[in-house]
Design a protein around this motif. Structure first.
Motif, PDB file in Angstrom:
ATOM      1  N   VAL A   1      -3.674 -59.547  33.725  1.00 32.79           N
ATOM      2  CA  VAL A   1      -3.382 -60.857  34.173  1.00 32.79           C
ATOM      3  C   VAL A   1      -1.950 -61.101  34.263  1.00 32.79           C
ATOM      4  N   ILE A   2      -1.170 -61.599  35.011  1.00 34.46           N
ATOM      5  CA  ILE A   2       0.154 -61.967  35.116  1.00 34.46           C
ATOM      6  C   ILE A   2       0.350 -63.335  35.591  1.00 34.46           C
ATOM      7  N   ASP A   3       1.094 -63.968  34.666  1.00 39.27           N
ATOM      8  CA  ASP A   3       1.267 -65.517  35.009  1.00 39.27           C
ATOM      9  C   ASP A   3       2.817 -65.950  34.794  1.00 39.27           C
ATOM     10  N   ASP A   4       3.227 -66.682  35.787  1.00 40.34           N
ATOM     11  CA  ASP A   4       4.795 -67.207  35.399  1.00 40.34           C
ATOM     12  C   ASP A   4       4.436 -68.591  35.260  1.00 40.34           C
ATOM     13  N   PHE A   5       5.294 -69.117  34.120  1.00 38.99           N
ATOM     14  CA  PHE A   5       5.091 -70.544  33.616  1.00 38.99           C
ATOM     15  C   PHE A   5       6.401 -70.969  33.292  1.00 38.99           C
ATOM     16  N   ALA A   6       6.551 -72.523  33.370  1.00 40.24           N
ATOM     17  CA  ALA A   6       7.922 -73.246  33.492  1.00 40.24           C
ATOM     18  C   ALA A   6       8.130 -73.498  31.977  1.00 40.24           C
ATOM     19  N   ILE A   7       9.171 -73.281  31.623  1.00 46.25           N
ATOM     20  CA  ILE A   7       9.802 -73.865  30.252  1.00 46.25           C
ATOM     21  C   ILE A   7      10.641 -75.119  30.602  1.00 46.25           C
ATOM     22  N   GLN A   8      10.763 -75.914  29.643  1.00 47.18           N
ATOM     23  CA  GLN A   8      11.326 -77.196  30.004  1.00 47.18           C
ATOM     24  C   GLN A   8      11.562 -77.741  31.347  1.00 47.18           C
ATOM     25  N   LYS A   9      10.209 -78.294  31.576  1.00 48.90           N
ATOM     26  CA  LYS A   9      10.184 -79.074  32.756  1.00 48.90           C
ATOM     27  C   LYS A   9      10.516 -78.262  33.972  1.00 48.90           C
ATOM     28  N   GLY A  10      10.441 -76.900  34.232  1.00 50.12           N
ATOM     29  CA  GLY A  10      10.545 -76.392  35.369  1.00 50.12           C
ATOM     30  C   GLY A  10      11.846 -75.792  35.607  1.00 50.12           C
ATOM     31  N   HIS A  11      12.715 -75.967  34.561  1.00 47.57           N
ATOM     32  CA  HIS A  11      14.405 -75.465  34.966  1.00 47.57           C
ATOM     33  C   HIS A  11      14.428 -73.993  34.350  1.00 47.57           C
ATOM     34  N   ARG A  12      13.600 -73.544  33.550  1.00 44.65           N
ATOM     35  CA  ARG A  12      13.497 -71.976  33.071  1.00 44.65           C
ATOM     36  C   ARG A  12      12.088 -71.443  33.326  1.00 44.65           C
ATOM     37  N   TYR A  13      12.028 -70.270  33.342  1.00 43.73           N
ATOM     38  CA  TYR A  13      10.886 -69.795  33.646  1.00 43.73           C
ATOM     39  C   TYR A  13      10.468 -68.562  32.815  1.00 43.73           C
ATOM     40  N   ALA A  14       9.392 -68.007  32.508  1.00 41.96           N
ATOM     41  CA  ALA A  14       8.907 -66.885  31.832  1.00 41.96           C
ATOM     42  C   ALA A  14       7.596 -66.147  32.385  1.00 41.96           C
ATOM     43  N   THR A  15       7.466 -65.069  32.234  1.00 39.34           N
ATOM     44  CA  THR A  15       6.369 -64.237  32.890  1.00 39.34           C
ATOM     45  C   THR A  15       5.640 -63.639  31.640  1.00 39.34           C
ATOM     46  N   VAL A  16       4.310 -63.688  31.688  1.00 36.27           N
ATOM     47  CA  VAL A  16       3.456 -62.930  30.728  1.00 36.27           C
ATOM     48  C   VAL A  16       2.542 -62.203  31.228  1.00 36.27           C
ATOM     49  N   ILE A  17       2.236 -60.942  30.766  1.00 34.92           N
ATOM     50  CA  ILE A  17       1.379 -59.994  31.229  1.00 34.92           C
ATOM     51  C   ILE A  17       0.371 -59.549  30.093  1.00 34.92           C
ATOM     52  N   VAL A  18      -0.983 -60.013  30.589  1.00 30.88           N
ATOM     53  CA  VAL A  18      -1.874 -59.760  29.324  1.00 30.88           C
ATOM     54  C   VAL A  18      -3.011 -58.942  29.812  1.00 30.88           C
ATOM     55  N   ASP A  19      -3.644 -58.031  28.856  1.00 29.74           N
ATOM     56  CA  ASP A  19      -4.891 -57.233  28.979  1.00 29.74           C
ATOM     57  C   ASP A  19      -6.067 -58.244  28.971  1.00 29.74           C
ATOM     58  N   LEU A  20      -6.587 -58.570  30.439  1.00 23.74           N
ATOM     59  CA  LEU A  20      -7.728 -59.453  30.259  1.00 23.74           C
ATOM     60  C   LEU A  20      -8.780 -59.227  29.242  1.00 23.74           C
ATOM     61  N   THR A  21      -9.106 -57.702  29.106  1.00 25.21           N
ATOM     62  CA  THR A  21     -10.391 -57.385  28.211  1.00 25.21           C
ATOM     63  C   THR A  21     -10.264 -57.917  26.918  1.00 25.21           C
ATOM     64  N   THR A  22      -9.083 -57.370  26.046  1.00 25.70           N
ATOM     65  CA  THR A  22      -8.638 -57.843  24.835  1.00 25.70           C
ATOM     66  C   THR A  22      -7.793 -58.813  24.765  1.00 25.70           C
ATOM     67  N   LYS A  23      -7.353 -59.475  25.782  1.00 20.28           N
ATOM     68  CA  LYS A  23      -6.395 -60.741  25.542  1.00 20.28           C
ATOM     69  C   LYS A  23      -5.126 -60.443  24.986  1.00 20.28           C
ATOM     70  N   ARG A  24      -4.654 -59.127  24.805  1.00 15.22           N
ATOM     71  CA  ARG A  24      -3.488 -58.941  24.292  1.00 15.22           C
ATOM     72  C   ARG A  24      -2.327 -59.181  25.221  1.00 15.22           C
ATOM     73  N   VAL A  25      -1.292 -59.763  24.637  1.00 19.63           N
ATOM     74  CA  VAL A  25      -0.276 -59.848  25.349  1.00 19.63           C
ATOM     75  C   VAL A  25       0.616 -58.389  25.479  1.00 19.63           C
ATOM     76  N   LEU A  26       0.917 -58.024  26.558  1.00 21.69           N
ATOM     77  CA  LEU A  26       1.511 -56.716  26.789  1.00 21.69           C
ATOM     78  C   LEU A  26       3.041 -56.750  27.023  1.00 21.69           C
ATOM     79  N   TRP A  27       3.382 -57.908  27.589  1.00 24.40           N
ATOM     80  CA  TRP A  27       4.782 -58.120  27.934  1.00 24.40           C
ATOM     81  C   TRP A  27       5.009 -59.578  28.293  1.00 24.40           C
TER      82      TRP A  27
END
Length: 102
Positions: free
Chosen positions: A45-71
């Protein structure tokens, strides 16, 4: 789970000290991400999300089976990047990967 600044204030420690302890604990608990540790990853699962009301962004990659954050990457949104494959970590090419969901 409390923010680092609250833990630092509670224990009368500097913010950097608490952050360093937190990183060390996470590394000890989860271990490094290696090609061997990614051998069983099949669904991402790859998700982009806003930090501080949409002015900064981050991306997280998660193993869907184990829910482990990979990156996690702070900065430009991954989905809007023209160079998406080069943005991912070098060991992200997983041979048994079935699908990735954005």
């Amino acid at each position: 789970v409390l923010p680092i600044r609250h833990v630092a204030a509670w224990f009368h420690l500097h913010w950097d000290t608490v952050k360093q302890l937190d990183r060390r604990a996470l590394h000890t608990r989860l271990g490094p991400i290696t090609a061997e540790s990614l051998a069983d990853v099949r669904l991402l699962v790859i998700d982009d999300f806003a930090i501080q009301k949409g002015h900064r962004y981050a991306t997280v990659i998660v193993d869907l089976t184990t829910k482990r954050v990979l990156w996690v990457h702070r900065g430009q949104r991954l989905r809007s990047s023209a160079s998406e494959p080069t943005t991912l970590p070098s060991h992200s090419r997983i041979s048994g990967l079935l699908t990735a969901s954005l």
